[in-house]
Design a protein around this motif. Structure first.
Motif, PDB file in Angstrom:
ATOM      1  N   SER A   1       0.786  -1.234   0.000  1.00  0.00           N
ATOM      2  CA  SER A   1       0.000   0.000   0.000  1.00  0.00           C
ATOM      3  C   SER A   1       0.818   1.285   0.000  1.00  0.00           C
ATOM      4  N   ASP A   2       1.979   1.291   0.676  1.00  0.00           N
ATOM      5  CA  ASP A   2       2.732   2.538   0.788  1.00  0.00           C
ATOM      6  C   ASP A   2       3.140   3.078  -0.573  1.00  0.00           C
ATOM      7  N   ARG A   3       3.490   2.188  -1.495  1.00  0.00           N
ATOM      8  CA  ARG A   3       3.937   2.629  -2.819  1.00  0.00           C
ATOM      9  C   ARG A   3       2.759   3.060  -3.690  1.00  0.00           C
ATOM     10  N   LEU A   4       1.559   2.688  -3.257  1.00  0.00           N
ATOM     11  CA  LEU A   4       0.372   3.113  -3.999  1.00  0.00           C
ATOM     12  C   LEU A   4      -0.188   4.429  -3.458  1.00  0.00           C
ATOM     13  N   GLN A   5       0.228   4.794  -2.239  1.00  0.00           N
ATOM     14  CA  GLN A   5      -0.434   5.872  -1.528  1.00  0.00           C
ATOM     15  C   GLN A   5      -0.440   7.183  -2.307  1.00  0.00           C
ATOM     16  N   GLN A   6       0.701   7.568  -2.853  1.00  0.00           N
ATOM     17  CA  GLN A   6       0.783   8.870  -3.512  1.00  0.00           C
ATOM     18  C   GLN A   6      -0.013   8.906  -4.809  1.00  0.00           C
ATOM     19  N   GLN A   7       0.072   7.849  -5.603  1.00  0.00           N
ATOM     20  CA  GLN A   7      -0.568   7.885  -6.917  1.00  0.00           C
ATOM     21  C   GLN A   7      -2.001   7.351  -6.904  1.00  0.00           C
ATOM     22  N   LYS A   8      -2.260   6.348  -6.051  1.00  0.00           N
ATOM     23  CA  LYS A   8      -3.587   5.716  -6.056  1.00  0.00           C
ATOM     24  C   LYS A   8      -4.028   5.456  -4.621  1.00  0.00           C
ATOM     25  N   PRO A   9      -4.432   6.511  -3.902  1.00  0.00           N
ATOM     26  CA  PRO A   9      -4.787   6.341  -2.490  1.00  0.00           C
ATOM     27  C   PRO A   9      -5.966   5.404  -2.257  1.00  0.00           C
ATOM     28  N   GLU A  10      -6.920   5.361  -3.200  1.00  0.00           N
ATOM     29  CA  GLU A  10      -8.067   4.464  -3.010  1.00  0.00           C
ATOM     30  C   GLU A  10      -7.634   2.999  -3.050  1.00  0.00           C
ATOM     31  N   ALA A  11      -6.713   2.702  -3.946  1.00  0.00           N
ATOM     32  CA  ALA A  11      -6.193   1.345  -4.024  1.00  0.00           C
ATOM     33  C   ALA A  11      -5.415   1.003  -2.757  1.00  0.00           C
ATOM     34  N   ALA A  12      -4.634   1.949  -2.253  1.00  0.00           N
ATOM     35  CA  ALA A  12      -3.872   1.718  -1.027  1.00  0.00           C
ATOM     36  C   ALA A  12      -4.804   1.447   0.144  1.00  0.00           C
ATOM     37  N   GLU A  13      -5.919   2.169   0.222  1.00  0.00           N
ATOM     38  CA  GLU A  13      -6.861   1.977   1.317  1.00  0.00           C
ATOM     39  C   GLU A  13      -7.521   0.602   1.236  1.00  0.00           C
ATOM     40  N   ARG A  14      -7.811   0.155   0.045  1.00  0.00           N
ATOM     41  CA  ARG A  14      -8.425  -1.169  -0.104  1.00  0.00           C
ATOM     42  C   ARG A  14      -7.448  -2.258   0.347  1.00  0.00           C
ATOM     43  N   VAL A  15      -6.179  -2.096  -0.002  1.00  0.00           N
ATOM     44  CA  VAL A  15      -5.174  -3.068   0.421  1.00  0.00           C
ATOM     45  C   VAL A  15      -5.074  -3.080   1.942  1.00  0.00           C
ATOM     46  N   ARG A  16      -5.110  -1.902   2.570  1.00  0.00           N
ATOM     47  CA  ARG A  16      -5.030  -1.841   4.031  1.00  0.00           C
ATOM     48  C   ARG A  16      -6.213  -2.553   4.678  1.00  0.00           C
ATOM     49  N   LYS A  17      -7.385  -2.351   4.127  1.00  0.00           N
ATOM     50  CA  LYS A  17      -8.578  -2.997   4.694  1.00  0.00           C
ATOM     51  C   LYS A  17      -8.469  -4.519   4.594  1.00  0.00           C
ATOM     52  N   LEU A  18      -7.919  -5.007   3.489  1.00  0.00           N
ATOM     53  CA  LEU A  18      -7.780  -6.452   3.325  1.00  0.00           C
ATOM     54  C   LEU A  18      -6.776  -7.027   4.325  1.00  0.00           C
ATOM     55  N   THR A  19      -5.646  -6.346   4.514  1.00  0.00           N
ATOM     56  CA  THR A  19      -4.670  -6.864   5.465  1.00  0.00           C
ATOM     57  C   THR A  19      -5.195  -6.766   6.892  1.00  0.00           C
ATOM     58  N   GLN A  20      -6.004  -5.745   7.180  1.00  0.00           N
ATOM     59  CA  GLN A  20      -6.628  -5.658   8.502  1.00  0.00           C
ATOM     60  C   GLN A  20      -7.644  -6.782   8.701  1.00  0.00           C
ATOM     61  N   GLU A  21      -8.337  -7.143   7.635  1.00  0.00           N
ATOM     62  CA  GLU A  21      -9.262  -8.270   7.721  1.00  0.00           C
ATOM     63  C   GLU A  21      -8.500  -9.558   8.041  1.00  0.00           C
ATOM     64  N   ALA A  22      -7.333  -9.736   7.412  1.00  0.00           N
ATOM     65  CA  ALA A  22      -6.510 -10.913   7.697  1.00  0.00           C
ATOM     66  C   ALA A  22      -6.090 -10.930   9.162  1.00  0.00           C
ATOM     67  N   LEU A  23      -5.758  -9.764   9.718  1.00  0.00           N
ATOM     68  CA  LEU A  23      -5.384  -9.686  11.131  1.00  0.00           C
ATOM     69  C   LEU A  23      -6.564 -10.029  12.031  1.00  0.00           C
ATOM     70  N   THR A  24      -7.748  -9.574  11.658  1.00  0.00           N
ATOM     71  CA  THR A  24      -8.944  -9.887  12.446  1.00  0.00           C
ATOM     72  C   THR A  24      -9.171 -11.393  12.495  1.00  0.00           C
ATOM     73  N   ILE A  25      -9.018 -12.046  11.342  1.00  0.00           N
ATOM     74  CA  ILE A  25      -9.176 -13.506  11.286  1.00  0.00           C
ATOM     75  C   ILE A  25      -8.104 -14.190  12.127  1.00  0.00           C
ATOM     76  N   LEU A  26      -6.859 -13.712  12.014  1.00  0.00           N
ATOM     77  CA  LEU A  26      -5.750 -14.319  12.741  1.00  0.00           C
ATOM     78  C   LEU A  26      -5.976 -14.270  14.244  1.00  0.00           C
TER      79      LEU A  26
END
Length: 380
Positions: free
Chosen positions: A268-293
Motif C-alpha cells: 500500500s505505501d507505494r500506492l499511496q501517492q498515486q492511487k490512495p483508493e487502491a492503497a486503502e483497499r489493500v489496508r482494509k484487506l490486510t486488517q481483515e486478515a489480522l482480524t481472522i488471525l
C-alpha cells in the motif's frame, strides 16, 4: 522382479505414501523391496527412474521396486510409452497403482494448494484429468504394462497404506507399524484458508494497480514476504512442522502480525501517492486478515463469508468438470474409475440439489464423501 509405478493422482495421498516408504527404507530393503522417488519436473522423471533403477539393481537384488511421484500421471504418451518400453527391456513385470479421490473433493483441495502460494492469481485453471487417465489407461499403455491399472480409493476402509500395499501385491511384514492413516500435508484449516483468500485478494489488487516501473522491485520483496507467511501459516498445530520449527501458537501469531504489517507496507505505501483508493483497499484487506488471525468475535463472520464464497465460486467449475469426466468415463467404459471419482448422477441432501448445497456453506468441501469417511484419512 516387479516394478510398481505409483503416478499419483496429485493431492491424493502421495505425500503420505512417500513419507511412509522413506521412513521404513531399511525394513523395505530387508523384505526385498526397493524404493525410488524421483525429483524435479515432469518431463525429466522417466529418465531419473531408469537411472535410479539401474543404480539400485547394481547394489541390491530386490524382488519389488516401488516408484512414486504424483507428477508421473501428467506425462504425455510420447514420454510414457518409451518409458514403459525401457522398463520392459529390463525384463521386469510392471504394475501400476493409482490413488484416486472424488473429483469435486480433489478440485477443492487442489485449489487450496494453489492459494497457499500467495501469488495473487485469480481463477483456477481447469485440470486435464481426462487427459491423465486417457494416457495411462489407453490400450497402447496397458499393452506395455501387461496388466490392468489398479485403482485405490483414497478413503479405503482399511487405510491408505495397507490398501496401496495390498493392491500392489507387496508384502506386509509383521515388524512394520501398521499405520492406517497419516496426517501429512493436509489442506489448510478454515481460518488459515480465509487468511490465504484475503491475502491473495490484497496481492492481486495491488499488483494490478502498481505502476509498471515498480513491479520488478516490489515483486522481489513481495516474494520473500509471501514465502515467510506461507511457511508460518503451514506451521499450525494440524501440521508436522510446528515441532520442527519450534513454533507455539503465540509466537506463530506474532510472526504473522509482523509479516502482515510488512505486506501492507509493501503493497500500500507505494500506492499511496498515486492511487490512495487502491492503497486503502489493500489496508482494509490486510486488517481483515489480522482480524481472522486474532480469532476474535468478529473473525468467525469473516471466515464463514470467505470460505462460503470460495466454495460457491468452485461449485460451477466442479459441476462442469464432473460432467466432462462422466462423459469420458462412459465413452471409455471406465466404470470403476467413475464409481470412485464421481457422485451419483442425481444426488441430493436434505431435498436440495448438491450444486445448491455447495453454495450454502463449507460442508460442500466433503460433499462426495460418505459420512463414515469424513474423518481420519490422509489428504496429501
Amino acid at each position: 522382479m516387479k516394478v510398481v509405478l505409483h503416478p499419483g493422482m496429485p493431492k491424493a495421498g502421495s505425500t503420505t505414501i512417500q513419507t511412509y516408504f522413506r521412513a521404513h527404507e531399511d525394513e523395505l530393503r530387508s523384505s526385498g523391496i526397493g524404493y525410488i522417488q524421483p525429483e524435479g519436473v515432469t518431463s525429466g522423471l522417466p529418465a531419473q527412474v531408469i537411472s535410479k533403477l539401474d543404480d539400485l539393481l547394481d547394489v541390491d537384488n530386490p524382488t519389488h521396486v516401488v516408484v512414486s511421484h504424483e507428477s508421473l500421471i501428467e506425462i504425455g504418451s510420447d514420454t510414457l510409452y518409451p518409458f514403459l518400453d525401457e522398463l520392459r527391456s529390463r525384463d521386469v513385470t510392471i504394475e501400476v497403482v493409482i490413488i484416486v479421490r472424488p473429483l469435486g473433493e480433489w478440485a477443492v483441495s487442489k485449489e487450496k494448494q494453489r492459494l497457499r502460494s500467495l501469488k495473487g492469481t485469480a481463477s483456477p485453471k481447469r485440470p486435464a484429468v481426462e487427459k491423465w487417465f486417457s494416457t495411462w489407461m489407453a490400450p497402447e499403455a496397458e499393452d506395455r504394462i501387461g496388466s490392468p491399472i489398479r485403482l485405490v480409493d483414497l478413503h479405503a476402509a482399511e487405510g491408505l497404506i495397507p490398501a496401496f500395499m495390498n493392491s500392489a501385491g507387496l508384502p506386509l511384514p509383521d515388524s512394520w507399524p501398521q499405520v492406517t492413516s497419516l496426517a501429512v500435508n493436509r489442506s489448510p484449516v478454515e481460518r488459515d484458508l480465509a487468511i490465504y483468500l484475503v491475502l491473495n485478494d490484497a496481492i492481486r489488487w495491488a499488483q494490478e494497480e502498481w505502476p509498471e516501473d515498480e513491479r520488478t522491485s516490489n515483486g522481489r520483496h513481495l516474494r520473500e514476504i509471501r514465502q515467510f507467511i506461507a511457511e508460518i501459516l503451514a506451521s499450525g498445530d494440524h501440521h508436522r512442522t510446528p515441532r520442527e520449527l519450534g513454533l507455539d501458537e503465540d509466537l506463530r501469531s506474532r510472526l504473522l502480525v509482523h509479516f502482515f504489517d510488512d505486506l501492507e507496507a509493501t503493497l500500500s505505501d507505494r500506492l499511496q501517492q498515486q492511487k490512495p483508493e487502491a492503497a486503502e483497499r489493500v489496508r482494509k484487506l490486510t486488517q481483515e486478515a489480522l482480524t481472522i488471525l486474532r480469532a476474535g468475535p468478529r473473525s468467525e463472520r469473516y471466515v464463514n463469508a470467505r470460505v462460503k464464497s470460495f466454495l460457491a465460486g468452485l461449485a460451477t467449475p466442479i459441476a462442469e468438470s464432473e460432467a466432462r469426466f462422466r462423459t469420458w468415463t462412459v465413452q471409455n467404459h471406465a466404470t470403476e474409475l467413475a464409481a470412485l471419482m464421481l457422485p451419483e448422477p442425481v444426488k441430493k441432501k436434505g431435498g436440495k440439489p448438491m450444486a445448491q448445497v455447495a453454495k450454502e456453506g463449507p460442508a460442500a468441501d466433503l460433499r462426495h464423501r460418505p459420512a463414515s469417511q469424513k474423518t481420519g484419512s490422509a489428504s496429501a
